[in-house]
Design a protein around this motif. Structure first.
Motif, PDB file in Angstrom:
ATOM      1  N   ILE A 123      -4.574  -1.644   2.409  1.00 51.56           N
ATOM      2  CA  ILE A 123      -3.551  -2.058   1.467  1.00 51.56           C
ATOM      3  C   ILE A 123      -4.045  -3.372   0.875  1.00 51.56           C
ATOM      4  CG2 ILE A 123      -1.153  -2.743   1.136  1.00 51.56           C
ATOM      5  CD1 ILE A 123      -0.464  -0.968   3.569  1.00 51.56           C
ATOM      6  N   MET A 124      -4.253  -3.373  -0.408  1.00 50.86           N
ATOM      7  CA  MET A 124      -4.838  -4.541  -1.065  1.00 50.86           C
ATOM      8  C   MET A 124      -4.009  -5.793  -0.780  1.00 50.86           C
ATOM      9  SD  MET A 124      -5.941  -2.628  -4.579  1.00 50.86           S
ATOM     10  CE  MET A 124      -6.787  -4.008  -5.321  1.00 50.86           C
ATOM     11  N   GLY A 125      -4.686  -6.834  -0.351  1.00 52.49           N
ATOM     12  CA  GLY A 125      -4.028  -8.093  -0.052  1.00 52.49           C
ATOM     13  C   GLY A 125      -3.409  -8.173   1.328  1.00 52.49           C
ATOM     14  N   ASP A 165      -3.167   8.487  11.460  1.00 51.86           N
ATOM     15  CA  ASP A 165      -3.551   9.841  11.842  1.00 51.86           C
ATOM     16  C   ASP A 165      -3.460  10.764  10.626  1.00 51.86           C
ATOM     17  OD1 ASP A 165      -2.745  12.689  13.060  1.00 51.86           O
ATOM     18  OD2 ASP A 165      -3.924  11.548  14.524  1.00 51.86           O
ATOM     19  N   ASP A 166      -4.438  11.663  10.502  1.00 52.15           N
ATOM     20  CA  ASP A 166      -4.476  12.598   9.367  1.00 52.15           C
ATOM     21  C   ASP A 166      -3.226  13.464   9.273  1.00 52.15           C
ATOM     22  OD1 ASP A 166      -6.960  11.630   8.712  1.00 52.15           O
ATOM     23  OD2 ASP A 166      -8.070  13.331   9.512  1.00 52.15           O
ATOM     24  N   SER A 167      -2.513  13.630  10.375  1.00 53.19           N
ATOM     25  CA  SER A 167      -1.320  14.480  10.365  1.00 53.19           C
ATOM     26  C   SER A 167      -0.211  13.924   9.467  1.00 53.19           C
ATOM     27  CB  SER A 167      -0.796  14.665  11.788  1.00 53.19           C
ATOM     28  OG  SER A 167      -0.335  13.426  12.320  1.00 53.19           O
ATOM     29  N   HIS A 168      -0.326  12.678   9.056  1.00 51.12           N
ATOM     30  CA  HIS A 168       0.695  12.056   8.209  1.00 51.12           C
ATOM     31  C   HIS A 168       0.396  12.197   6.718  1.00 51.12           C
ATOM     32  CE1 HIS A 168       2.543  10.450  11.756  1.00 51.12           C
ATOM     33  NE2 HIS A 168       1.434   9.805  12.085  1.00 51.12           N
ATOM     34  N   LEU A 169      -0.714  12.846   6.381  1.00 48.27           N
ATOM     35  CA  LEU A 169      -1.091  12.971   4.974  1.00 48.27           C
ATOM     36  C   LEU A 169      -0.059  13.697   4.131  1.00 48.27           C
ATOM     37  CD1 LEU A 169      -4.937  13.590   4.786  1.00 48.27           C
ATOM     38  CD2 LEU A 169      -3.612  11.764   3.741  1.00 48.27           C
ATOM     39  N   ALA A 170       0.582  14.721   4.679  1.00 47.29           N
ATOM     40  CA  ALA A 170       1.573  15.484   3.903  1.00 47.29           C
ATOM     41  C   ALA A 170       2.719  14.572   3.451  1.00 47.29           C
ATOM     42  CB  ALA A 170       2.098  16.656   4.711  1.00 47.29           C
ATOM     43  N   GLU A 171       3.219  13.743   4.338  1.00 54.96           N
ATOM     44  CA  GLU A 171       4.309  12.828   3.994  1.00 54.96           C
ATOM     45  C   GLU A 171       3.851  11.828   2.930  1.00 54.96           C
ATOM     46  OE1 GLU A 171       7.157   9.408   6.021  1.00 54.96           O
ATOM     47  OE2 GLU A 171       6.112  10.822   7.328  1.00 54.96           O
ATOM     48  N   LEU A 172       2.639  11.293   3.092  1.00 60.20           N
ATOM     49  CA  LEU A 172       2.127  10.335   2.124  1.00 60.20           C
ATOM     50  C   LEU A 172       1.866  11.001   0.775  1.00 60.20           C
ATOM     51  CD1 LEU A 172      -0.333   8.236   4.307  1.00 60.20           C
ATOM     52  CD2 LEU A 172       2.074   7.793   3.794  1.00 60.20           C
ATOM     53  N   ASN A 173       1.384  12.239   0.794  1.00 59.19           N
ATOM     54  CA  ASN A 173       1.135  12.967  -0.455  1.00 59.19           C
ATOM     55  C   ASN A 173       2.426  13.212  -1.227  1.00 59.19           C
ATOM     56  OD1 ASN A 173      -1.609  13.393  -1.069  1.00 59.19           O
ATOM     57  ND2 ASN A 173      -1.774  14.822   0.616  1.00 59.19           N
ATOM     58  N   GLN A 174       3.501  13.492  -0.525  1.00 52.83           N
ATOM     59  CA  GLN A 174       4.788  13.707  -1.187  1.00 52.83           C
ATOM     60  C   GLN A 174       5.217  12.440  -1.932  1.00 52.83           C
ATOM     61  OE1 GLN A 174       7.954  15.010   1.383  1.00 52.83           O
ATOM     62  NE2 GLN A 174       9.483  14.867  -0.233  1.00 52.83           N
ATOM     63  N   LEU A 175       5.089  11.295  -1.259  1.00 52.27           N
ATOM     64  CA  LEU A 175       5.432  10.030  -1.905  1.00 52.27           C
ATOM     65  C   LEU A 175       4.487   9.732  -3.066  1.00 52.27           C
ATOM     66  CD1 LEU A 175       6.233   7.981   1.303  1.00 52.27           C
ATOM     67  CD2 LEU A 175       7.867   8.607  -0.492  1.00 52.27           C
ATOM     68  N   THR A 212       7.113   1.036  -2.653  1.00 50.84           N
ATOM     69  CA  THR A 212       7.589   0.365  -1.441  1.00 50.84           C
ATOM     70  C   THR A 212       7.728   1.373  -0.303  1.00 50.84           C
ATOM     71  OG1 THR A 212       8.721  -1.336  -2.715  1.00 50.84           O
ATOM     72  CG2 THR A 212       9.485  -0.986  -0.450  1.00 50.84           C
ATOM     73  N   ALA A 213       8.278   2.554  -0.586  1.00 46.59           N
ATOM     74  CA  ALA A 213       8.436   3.593   0.438  1.00 46.59           C
ATOM     75  C   ALA A 213       7.079   4.067   0.950  1.00 46.59           C
ATOM     76  CB  ALA A 213       9.230   4.774  -0.112  1.00 46.59           C
ATOM     77  N   LEU A 214       6.096   4.203   0.056  1.00 44.88           N
ATOM     78  CA  LEU A 214       4.753   4.636   0.451  1.00 44.88           C
ATOM     79  C   LEU A 214       4.115   3.609   1.383  1.00 44.88           C
ATOM     80  CD1 LEU A 214       2.296   6.557   0.165  1.00 44.88           C
ATOM     81  CD2 LEU A 214       1.684   5.281  -1.900  1.00 44.88           C
ATOM     82  N   LEU A 215       4.173   2.345   1.010  1.00 44.52           N
ATOM     83  CA  LEU A 215       3.589   1.296   1.848  1.00 44.52           C
ATOM     84  C   LEU A 215       4.341   1.153   3.166  1.00 44.52           C
ATOM     85  CD1 LEU A 215       2.797  -1.358  -0.904  1.00 44.52           C
ATOM     86  CD2 LEU A 215       1.246   0.324   0.122  1.00 44.52           C
ATOM     87  N   ASP A 216       5.660   1.284   3.123  1.00 48.10           N
ATOM     88  CA  ASP A 216       6.454   1.243   4.358  1.00 48.10           C
ATOM     89  C   ASP A 216       6.058   2.375   5.298  1.00 48.10           C
ATOM     90  OD1 ASP A 216       7.806  -1.007   3.501  1.00 48.10           O
ATOM     91  OD2 ASP A 216       9.661   0.065   2.975  1.00 48.10           O
ATOM     92  N   ALA A 217       5.815   3.565   4.744  1.00 47.31           N
ATOM     93  CA  ALA A 217       5.417   4.712   5.569  1.00 47.31           C
ATOM     94  C   ALA A 217       4.067   4.450   6.238  1.00 47.31           C
ATOM     95  CB  ALA A 217       5.356   5.985   4.729  1.00 47.31           C
ATOM     96  N   ILE A 252      -7.445   3.462  -0.435  1.00 48.05           N
ATOM     97  CA  ILE A 252      -7.100   2.102  -0.825  1.00 48.05           C
ATOM     98  C   ILE A 252      -5.809   2.182  -1.628  1.00 48.05           C
ATOM     99  CG2 ILE A 252      -7.792   0.062  -2.123  1.00 48.05           C
ATOM    100  CD1 ILE A 252     -10.701   0.872  -1.556  1.00 48.05           C
ATOM    101  N   LEU A 253      -4.802   1.471  -1.142  1.00 48.30           N
ATOM    102  CA  LEU A 253      -3.496   1.466  -1.802  1.00 48.30           C
ATOM    103  C   LEU A 253      -3.237   0.092  -2.405  1.00 48.30           C
ATOM    104  CD1 LEU A 253      -1.367   3.385   0.860  1.00 48.30           C
ATOM    105  CD2 LEU A 253      -2.431   4.284  -1.226  1.00 48.30           C
ATOM    106  N   PRO A 254      -2.462   0.053  -3.474  1.00 45.57           N
ATOM    107  CA  PRO A 254      -2.173  -1.231  -4.120  1.00 45.57           C
ATOM    108  C   PRO A 254      -1.238  -2.086  -3.281  1.00 45.57           C
ATOM    109  CG  PRO A 254      -0.921   0.525  -5.151  1.00 45.57           C
ATOM    110  CD  PRO A 254      -1.838   1.177  -4.157  1.00 45.57           C
ATOM    111  N   ALA A 255      -1.217  -3.367  -3.590  1.00 44.11           N
ATOM    112  CA  ALA A 255      -0.287  -4.289  -2.947  1.00 44.11           C
ATOM    113  C   ALA A 255       1.139  -3.959  -3.366  1.00 44.11           C
ATOM    114  CB  ALA A 255      -0.626  -5.726  -3.340  1.00 44.11           C
ATOM    115  N   ALA A 256       2.093  -4.399  -2.574  1.00 41.17           N
ATOM    116  CA  ALA A 256       3.501  -4.112  -2.843  1.00 41.17           C
ATOM    117  C   ALA A 256       3.964  -4.673  -4.185  1.00 41.17           C
ATOM    118  CB  ALA A 256       4.364  -4.674  -1.718  1.00 41.17           C
TER     119      ALA A 256
END
Length: 92
Positions: free
Chosen positions: A5-7, A14-24, A45-50, A69-73
């Motif tokens: 997460i930048m900054g 775990d790779d098992s969480h990819l589906a939830e992150l992909n939905q967001l 915010t929900a994506l970074l919180d997850a 690599i995800l952007p900063a909040a």
């Protein structure tokens, strides 16, 4: 998988969480395309919180190759648009 997460630093997830992150990620992409700034901020915010909730932070002195690599909040819609690939922030 290692997510940066930048900054902020890196998180092991775990790779098992990819589906939830992909939905967001899909929601974030739709909000960006429609110009929904409020929805974009809420979903980013929900994506970074997850990532924080589901992952384990790596020590600050650890530097692993990042799979995502995800952007900063506080990233703007335009900044995130520059990071996007064809599949959003999270491929798959």
């Amino acid at each position: 998988m290692i997510v940066r997460i930048m900054g902020e630093g890196q998180v092991r997830l775990d790779d098992s969480h990819l589906a939830e992150l992909n939905q967001l990620d899909d929601e974030l992409l739709a909000e960006m395309e429609s110009g929904d700034g409020e929805g974009f901020r809420r979903t980013l915010t929900a994506l970074l919180d997850a990532v924080h909730r589901l992952g384990t932070p790596l020590p600050d002195d650890s530097l692993e190759p990042s799979d995502l690599i995800l952007p900063a909040a506080d990233a703007t819609l335009e900044e995130v648009r520059a990071l996007l690939g064809d599949e959003g922030l999270i491929p798959g």
